[in-house]
Design an enzyme around this catalytic site. Structure first.
Site, PDB file in Angstrom:
ATOM      1  N   LYS A  47      26.149  41.364  44.810  1.00 50.79           N
ATOM      2  CA  LYS A  47      26.626  42.623  44.283  1.00 50.79           C
ATOM      3  C   LYS A  47      27.802  42.452  43.320  1.00 50.79           C
ATOM      4  O   LYS A  47      28.050  43.298  42.465  1.00 50.79           O
ATOM      5  CB  LYS A  47      27.131  43.498  45.446  1.00 50.79           C
ATOM      6  CG  LYS A  47      26.121  43.888  46.463  1.00 50.79           C
ATOM      7  CD  LYS A  47      26.841  44.788  47.526  1.00 50.79           C
ATOM      8  CE  LYS A  47      25.998  45.065  48.726  1.00 50.79           C
ATOM      9  NZ  LYS A  47      26.731  45.866  49.731  1.00 50.79           N
ATOM     10  N   ASP A 107      33.397  29.967  43.035  1.00 48.75           N
ATOM     11  CA  ASP A 107      34.245  29.445  44.095  1.00 48.75           C
ATOM     12  C   ASP A 107      33.823  27.992  44.361  1.00 48.75           C
ATOM     13  O   ASP A 107      34.228  27.097  43.624  1.00 48.75           O
ATOM     14  CB  ASP A 107      34.044  30.388  45.303  1.00 48.75           C
ATOM     15  CG  ASP A 107      35.018  30.154  46.427  1.00 48.75           C
ATOM     16  OD1 ASP A 107      36.214  30.046  46.158  1.00 48.75           O
ATOM     17  OD2 ASP A 107      34.582  30.078  47.589  1.00 48.75           O
ATOM     18  N   LYS A 135      37.925  29.682  40.499  1.00 49.36           N
ATOM     19  CA  LYS A 135      38.942  29.059  41.349  1.00 49.36           C
ATOM     20  C   LYS A 135      38.669  27.555  41.345  1.00 49.36           C
ATOM     21  O   LYS A 135      37.935  27.062  42.210  1.00 49.36           O
ATOM     22  CB  LYS A 135      38.820  29.566  42.783  1.00 49.36           C
ATOM     23  CG  LYS A 135      39.297  30.964  43.041  1.00 49.36           C
ATOM     24  CD  LYS A 135      39.158  31.198  44.543  1.00 49.36           C
ATOM     25  CE  LYS A 135      39.527  32.599  44.929  1.00 49.36           C
ATOM     26  NZ  LYS A 135      39.259  32.829  46.368  1.00 49.36           N
ATOM     27  N   VAL A 157      40.921  37.194  46.486  1.00 52.11           N
ATOM     28  CA  VAL A 157      41.086  38.316  45.565  1.00 52.11           C
ATOM     29  C   VAL A 157      39.979  39.347  45.744  1.00 52.11           C
ATOM     30  O   VAL A 157      38.846  39.004  46.081  1.00 52.11           O
ATOM     31  CB  VAL A 157      41.149  37.844  44.091  1.00 52.11           C
ATOM     32  CG1 VAL A 157      42.485  37.197  43.789  1.00 52.11           C
ATOM     33  CG2 VAL A 157      40.006  36.905  43.739  1.00 52.11           C
ATOM     34  N   ASP A 163      34.863  41.644  46.751  1.00 47.60           N
ATOM     35  CA  ASP A 163      35.048  42.346  48.034  1.00 47.60           C
ATOM     36  C   ASP A 163      35.687  41.472  49.105  1.00 47.60           C
ATOM     37  O   ASP A 163      35.717  40.248  49.002  1.00 47.60           O
ATOM     38  CB  ASP A 163      33.697  42.804  48.561  1.00 47.60           C
ATOM     39  CG  ASP A 163      32.870  41.633  49.100  1.00 47.60           C
ATOM     40  OD1 ASP A 163      32.698  40.642  48.363  1.00 47.60           O
ATOM     41  OD2 ASP A 163      32.431  41.693  50.258  1.00 47.60           O
ATOM     42  N   ARG A 169      35.727  46.751  46.514  1.00 43.29           N
ATOM     43  CA  ARG A 169      34.997  46.376  45.295  1.00 43.29           C
ATOM     44  C   ARG A 169      35.343  47.249  44.095  1.00 43.29           C
ATOM     45  O   ARG A 169      35.283  46.799  42.958  1.00 43.29           O
ATOM     46  CB  ARG A 169      33.487  46.519  45.513  1.00 43.29           C
ATOM     47  CG  ARG A 169      32.842  45.379  46.234  1.00 43.29           C
ATOM     48  CD  ARG A 169      31.331  45.440  46.058  1.00 43.29           C
ATOM     49  NE  ARG A 169      30.643  44.789  47.156  1.00 43.29           N
ATOM     50  CZ  ARG A 169      30.410  43.483  47.222  1.00 43.29           C
ATOM     51  NH1 ARG A 169      30.802  42.694  46.249  1.00 43.29           N
ATOM     52  NH2 ARG A 169      29.779  42.959  48.255  1.00 43.29           N
TER      53      ARG A 169
HETATM   54  C1  PRP Z   1      30.299  35.722  45.781  1.00 40.09           C
HETATM   55  C2  PRP Z   1      30.266  35.772  44.261  1.00 40.09           C
HETATM   56  C3  PRP Z   1      29.388  34.631  43.896  1.00 40.09           C
HETATM   57  C4  PRP Z   1      29.607  33.642  45.021  1.00 40.09           C
HETATM   58  C5  PRP Z   1      30.479  32.539  44.552  1.00 40.09           C
HETATM   59  O1  PRP Z   1      29.197  36.381  46.275  1.00 40.09           O
HETATM   60  O2  PRP Z   1      29.772  37.002  43.787  1.00 40.09           O
HETATM   61  O3  PRP Z   1      28.031  35.011  43.809  1.00 40.09           O
HETATM   62  O4  PRP Z   1      30.253  34.347  46.096  1.00 40.09           O
HETATM   63  O5  PRP Z   1      30.741  31.626  45.576  1.00 40.09           O
HETATM   64  P1  PRP Z   1      30.355  30.103  45.488  1.00 40.09           P
HETATM   65  O6  PRP Z   1      30.806  29.592  44.150  1.00 40.09           O
HETATM   66  O7  PRP Z   1      31.137  29.482  46.636  1.00 40.09           O
HETATM   67  O8  PRP Z   1      28.882  29.970  45.687  1.00 40.09           O
HETATM   68  P2  PRP Z   1      29.085  36.878  47.789  1.00 40.09           P
HETATM   69  O9  PRP Z   1      28.268  35.871  48.570  1.00 40.09           O
HETATM   70  O10 PRP Z   1      30.454  37.187  48.301  1.00 40.09           O
HETATM   71  O11 PRP Z   1      28.200  38.181  47.661  1.00 40.09           O
HETATM   72  P3  PRP Z   1      28.536  39.547  46.866  1.00 40.09           P
HETATM   73  O12 PRP Z   1      28.497  39.235  45.394  1.00 40.09           O
HETATM   74  O13 PRP Z   1      27.428  40.442  47.273  1.00 40.09           O
HETATM   75  O14 PRP Z   1      29.895  40.009  47.311  1.00 40.09           O
END
Ligand code: PRP
Length: 183
Positions: A47, A107, A135, A157, A163, A169
């Site tokens: 999302k 991340d 990051k 963040v 989120d 969000r």
């Molecule tokens: C978050 C973000 C990325 C992912 C990055 O998604 O939107 O898609 O994490 O993390 P990574 O580099 O460690 O793979 P999340 O799984 O939190 O889902 P969301 O977008 O629905 O909040």
């Protein structure tokens, strides 16, 4: 109307004006790079990317389509092993098209790495990535970023799509979450 800063937020890291200015720069750069190219498709990763994607797309001066993909890690621990699950694929095929993957945050890098490998296998005309927040300290997999908004330190963040437990969000800025909220 600006939303007030909730108690859970320690401080604002990137305010609305700073984000808007950077998104405008990214859109200008992307518009210049894709000028004259046909069939640009932005693929937003749900999302988190929905707000960034909407703002970026509306600033582009090149013709484009929008599509979305939704992913999820199997569980918290799976993130570090890179186990990613596709829960919703794009509605249209990306084969032969110029694909730009739009992510809110990079991340560990596992999610984007999975996406790049998945899309490459579908033979797009080109494949690039656009990431609002990175990051670098957290990276476990090297992933190419073609367009980057901001590098930030390793803090939790939220806001502008990001989120914590599906909350915060829609804050218009990106803020650092107080440690006591997630510890
Ligand atoms: C978050 C973000 C990325 C992912 C990055 O998604 O939107 O898609 O994490 O993390 P990574 O580099 O460690 O793979 P999340 O799984 O939190 O889902 P969301 O977008 O629905 O909040």
């Amino acid at each position: 109307m600006n939303k007030s800063i909730p108690n859970a937020i320690e401080r604002v890291l990137l305010d609305e004006e700073t984000i808007t200015a950077r998104v405008r720069e990214l859109a200008a750069q992307i518009s210049a790079d894709y000028a004259g190219l046909d069939d640009l498709v932005l693929v937003g990763v749900l999302k988190g990317a929905f707000i960034f994607m909407a703002d970026l797309a509306r600033r582009l001066t090149v013709a484009h389509h929008v599509d979305f993909i939704a992913l999820s890690s199997y569980n918290r621990d799976a993130v570090s092993t890179g186990a990613v699950r596709l829960i919703m694929d794009t509605r249209t095929s990306v084969t032969g098209r110029n694909v730009l993957v739009v992510e809110d945050i990079l991340d560990t890098g596992h999610t984007l790495d999975y996406l790049v490998r998945t899309f490459r296998a579908r033979n797009p005309a080109s494949l690039r990535t656009c990431v609002l927040i990175s990051k670098p300290e957290r990276r476990q997999v090297k992933v190419p970023i073609d367009y980057l908004g901001f590098e930030i330190p390793n803090e939790w963040v939220v806001g502008y799509g990001l989120d914590y437990a599906d909350r915060f969000r829609t804050l218009p800025y990106i803020g650092v979450l107080k440690r006591e909220v997630y510890e």
